[in-house]
Design an enzyme around this catalytic site. Structure first.
Site, short mmCIF file in Angstrom:
data_model
loop_
_atom_site.label_atom_id
_atom_site.label_comp_id
_atom_site.label_asym_id
_atom_site.label_seq_id
_atom_site.Cartn_x
_atom_site.Cartn_y
_atom_site.Cartn_z
N ILE A 240 0.90 -1.16 0.00
CA ILE A 240 0.00 0.00 0.00
C ILE A 240 0.93 1.21 0.00
CG2 ILE A 240 -1.76 1.27 1.27
CD1 ILE A 240 -2.75 -1.32 2.43
N PRO A 241 1.10 1.86 -1.16
CA PRO A 241 2.23 2.78 -1.36
C PRO A 241 2.08 4.16 -0.72
CG PRO A 241 0.89 2.71 -3.33
CD PRO A 241 0.29 1.70 -2.37
N CYS A 242 2.13 4.20 0.59
CA CYS A 242 2.08 5.49 1.27
C CYS A 242 3.32 6.33 0.98
CB CYS A 242 1.90 5.30 2.78
SG CYS A 242 3.14 4.25 3.56
N HIS A 243 4.38 5.68 0.46
CA HIS A 243 5.60 6.42 0.12
C HIS A 243 5.39 7.33 -1.09
CE1 HIS A 243 5.69 2.57 -2.14
NE2 HIS A 243 6.18 3.32 -3.12
N ARG A 244 4.30 7.16 -1.80
CA ARG A 244 4.04 7.97 -2.98
C ARG A 244 3.31 9.28 -2.66
NH1 ARG A 244 2.08 2.83 -6.67
NH2 ARG A 244 4.11 1.78 -6.66
#
Length: 281
Positions: A240-244
């Protein structure tokens, strides 16, 4: 026209009568409006439909009983005004993403497999139930990472082993994101958190967004701070790409597993996107 008093009266009516599970027509009649008009007015003011508000209220009551009193799931369903445990089960699955039994037992009925693996950005811990991935985090300290996992599910039964669900998940580091649909998730969160995490999954690899843009995507442009909180509570790193999600200033911002790692992941994904598109890296 200001409908605040009407909505407030409707909320009071639902709170007072939720054990009888009133339908839309009954609630609308209590505030002297047509069902169609009342549904629209209530949703505009409360942010959810009357039915959804009733579900949340019913679920909160059942959760309190299960958490604080020695009652069975059947008793909780009955006291909450539901026709049976099946309806309570559906409410928990749709809103809490777990069964009433799992909630009552603090994960006691859950069997969780976990393993450690290598990634391009350091070791990770990945955990799964029979339904899907429930946790993934970078594990610079494996003992601490395991402690954080077990703290989330204090009564679950843990087994260190790699299963097929975990194997499919780890492909994400070597395969493109078109295979994302093959990965199943088993998450617990509020309705708002689940919506934020779902929105994160729709951000293409190599792309970035801001907290305010994400809030706008969720049709709640004034909820940037709440969105940021939900992003920070993401239980499944990288997948779940919270880094984006970055700040509007262009600053990459904070990251639970380190701002340097976040920058590395963003750069790695941008490079892979450029390579896939045949661009110059």
């Amino acid at each position: 026209m200001n409908h605040y008093n009407t909505v407030a009266t409707a909320i009071d009516y639902i709170k007072e009568h939720f054990k009888t599970q009133p339908d839309l027509q009954e609630i609308a009649a209590a505030v002297h409006m047509s069902p169609f008009h009342f549904q629209r007015v209530f949703a505009e003011w409360a942010g959810v439909t009357p039915k959804k508000f009733l579900q949340y209220l019913t679920l909160d009551y059942a959760k309190t009983m299960l958490r604080e009193e020695k009652v069975t799931v059947f008793d909780a369903a009955f006291e909450a005004g539901l026709s049976g445990t099946g309806r309570l089960h559906d409410l928990f699955i749709n809103i809490e993403s777990m069964t009433p039994g799992e909630y009552k037992n603090g994960g006691k009925a859950l069997r969780i497999n976990y393993s450690f693996a290598e990634s391009p950005f350091g070791d990770i811990i990945v955990a799964s139930t029979s339904k899907g991935i429930c946790h993934m985090a970078f594990a610079d300290d494996q003992q601490l990472a395991l402690q954080e996992l077990t703290a989330q599910f204090p009564h679950a039964q843990f087994t260190q082993m790699v299963d097929l669900i975990q194997q499919n998940t780890l492909y994400i580091f070597t395969q493109d994101w078109s295979r994302l649909s093959e990965i199943k998730l088993h998450l617990r969160g509020t309705d708002f958190q689940l919506k934020v995490w779902e929105a994160l999954l729709k951000i293409p690899m190599g792309n970035l967004t801001t907290y305010s843009q994400l809030a706008t995507t969720l049709q709640n442009p004034n909820a940037s701070r709440a969105v940021g909180s939900a992003v920070a509570q993401n239980p499944v790193a990288f997948l779940i790409p919270c880094h984006r999600v970055i700040k509007a200033t262009g600053d990459t911002g904070q990251y639970h597993w380190g701002s340097t790692r976040k920058s590395a992941i963003i750069g790695w994904e941008a490079a892979k996107k450029g390579h896939t598109a045949g661009g110059e890296i």
